[in-house]
Scaffold this motif. Sequence first.
Motif, PDB file in Angstrom:
ATOM      1  N   ILE A 145      68.156   1.056  25.820  1.00 21.32           N
ATOM      2  CA  ILE A 145      69.286   1.130  26.764  1.00 21.32           C
ATOM      3  C   ILE A 145      68.799   0.865  28.177  1.00 21.32           C
ATOM      4  N   GLU A 146      67.655   1.457  28.545  1.00 22.97           N
ATOM      5  CA  GLU A 146      67.127   1.230  29.881  1.00 22.97           C
ATOM      6  C   GLU A 146      66.727  -0.235  30.087  1.00 22.97           C
ATOM      7  N   ALA A 147      66.220  -0.879  29.043  1.00 25.34           N
ATOM      8  CA  ALA A 147      65.778  -2.262  29.180  1.00 25.34           C
ATOM      9  C   ALA A 147      66.948  -3.240  29.183  1.00 25.34           C
ATOM     10  N   GLN A 148      67.998  -3.004  28.349  1.00 27.98           N
ATOM     11  CA  GLN A 148      69.065  -3.983  28.207  1.00 27.98           C
ATOM     12  C   GLN A 148      70.302  -3.692  29.073  1.00 27.98           C
ATOM     13  N   LEU A 149      70.565  -2.424  29.382  1.00 29.45           N
ATOM     14  CA  LEU A 149      71.788  -2.088  30.123  1.00 29.45           C
ATOM     15  C   LEU A 149      71.504  -1.514  31.508  1.00 29.45           C
ATOM     16  N   ASN A 150      70.510  -0.632  31.580  1.00 32.95           N
ATOM     17  CA  ASN A 150      70.125  -0.014  32.851  1.00 32.95           C
ATOM     18  C   ASN A 150      71.308   0.660  33.530  1.00 32.95           C
ATOM     19  N   VAL A 151      72.007   1.503  32.750  1.00 32.64           N
ATOM     20  CA  VAL A 151      73.129   2.285  33.272  1.00 32.64           C
ATOM     21  C   VAL A 151      72.895   3.741  32.889  1.00 32.64           C
ATOM     22  N   PRO A 152      73.524   4.681  33.574  1.00 34.28           N
ATOM     23  CA  PRO A 152      73.399   6.088  33.166  1.00 34.28           C
ATOM     24  C   PRO A 152      73.910   6.272  31.734  1.00 34.28           C
ATOM     25  N   TYR A 153      73.229   7.096  30.999  1.00 40.14           N
ATOM     26  CA  TYR A 153      73.592   7.250  29.580  1.00 40.14           C
ATOM     27  C   TYR A 153      73.309   8.672  29.118  1.00 40.14           C
ATOM     28  N   TRP A 154      73.879   8.958  27.974  1.00 42.40           N
ATOM     29  CA  TRP A 154      73.664  10.248  27.309  1.00 42.40           C
ATOM     30  C   TRP A 154      73.609   9.985  25.807  1.00 42.40           C
TER      31      TRP A 154
END
Length: 466
Positions: A145-154
Amino acid sequence: MTASDDGMRRVREGLRRITPTPLIAAWQWLGRAVNRAMPKGLLGRSLLIIVVPMVILQSVVAYVFMDRHWELVTGRLSAAVVRDIAAMVDLIDRAPPGTDIAGLLEIAGRRMNLDMELLAPESLPPPPREQLLFNLLDQTLSRQIEAQLNVPYWIDTVGQSDFVEIRLVIPQGVLKVILDRGDAYASNSHIFIVWMVGTALVLILVSIIFIRNQIKPIQRLANAATAFGKGRPVGNFSPQGAREVRRAAHAFIEMRRRIERQMEQRTTMLAGVSHDLRTILTRFRLELAFLPEDEDTEALRRDVDEMEAMLEAYMAFAKGDADEAAQPTDVEATLRDVAARAAAEPIPVAFAGPPVVTVKPGAFRRLVGNLVGNAVRYGGSVSVDAEHRDGWLTIRVDDNGPGIPEDQREQVFRPFYRLDSARNQDTAGTGLGLAIARDIARGHGGMVRLETSPAGGLRALVRIPG
C-alpha cells in the motif's frame, strides 16, 4: 613416545591450563547428562541414528522453504490485490462528475472479488490491540500500500476471520475494502507440512520394521550366548540376519561344539579313570576283609575310606555340572535344608524376595554346602543371608572364625590349594571345596568372592543371575 605423541600431550596440557575449571566441569556434566538420556539398546540407538538426521534435515528444509514460500507467495498475492485496489482508486479519482461510483464498486466486487464501499470522510480507527508486530500479511500489505498508493490506511488482519479489512483515505472519502484472506495470503502451506510429516512418519515406521528384523538375530545370538554361559540349554539356535551376524553366530556355534566336545572327552576319560581306581579300591577292601582286625588294619581301612572320599571330590570337581539341566528351584528351601544338615546347632537363614530361581539344583546344593561346610568347620557361629531382587540371587555366608588373609583370598580358589603350608593330609578336606564352589557359580553365570565378615571372620559372597 614419539615426537607427535609428545606434541599432542603438550597441546592437551596447554588446553587444560587455559580452559577454566568450571567450563570443564560443565562440559563433563553435560556429557554425562546426554549419556544418561541416550537409549541403551541397539534398537533405540539405531532409530536415533535414522530419526535425528531426518528430523534435522526436514526441519531445516521446512524452515527455509516455508519461509521463502510464505514470503514470496504472500508478497505476490498482496501485490496483486493492492494493484486491483489501486486501479479502482485511480478510476474513482478520474471518474467524471456524476459517475455512478457504486456501480464501479459493484464491478470490482464481481470481477475482482473485492467487497468495496465508499464511506463518508472520517478518521481511521485505531489499530487493533491484538495487532501482531511480526504478522507477515500485515507487513506485506503495508509495504505494498505504501509503495503503490501512499495514502493513509488502516488494516485489520488479526483474528481467525477468513477476511481482511482495509480502509484507505482518498479525496472522495474512506474506501473500505473487504477481501478473502486467501487472496492475499499463502494459506495452503499446511498441506506441505502435512505431506512432509506424513512421509517422515511412514519412513520412520518402515525403518523400525527393517531395523527390528535386523536386530532380532543379534538378540537371539546374545540370548543364546547368555544361556550357554549360565549352563542352560541353548535350544534350536540357527544363524540368521546379515552376513556379519551370521558369521558371529557360526563362530558361536563352533565354539559351543568345541567346548561340549572337550567336556564330553574329559567326562569320558574321567569315567574310565574313576572305574579303574574304584576297581583297585574294591580290591583293597576285599583284601582288608581277609586280614585280622588290629590297629594296622583299621588304619589301612581309614586310608582307603579317605582315598575314596578324595576320589569322589576330584571327580565332582573335574566333572562339574555340565550334565545337569537348569530348572526353577526353591532356593530358600534348599538353603534351609543345607543349613539344617551342616551342623548340629541350628544355623539362622534369612531370605528376601521370590524364592524360586532357575538353577541346577544338585550343583547349587553342592555350592551352598561347600561354603556352609567351610564356615561350620572353621567358625563357631555361622549365619546365612540371601536375597533375590533385580534379577540377581545374592547369598552371604558369615562366620566368626579366624578368616583368611586378604592376599590369599584369591589363591584359596585354586584347585588343591590349602592354607596349611605343609599340606598336612591328616587335616580334613582336599583343597577343592572353594574351587568347586566358584566353578559352579561361574557355570551359572555368577561369581563367588571372599570378604571380611561383620561377625569378625570370613564372608563368602555368591551372586548368581536369576
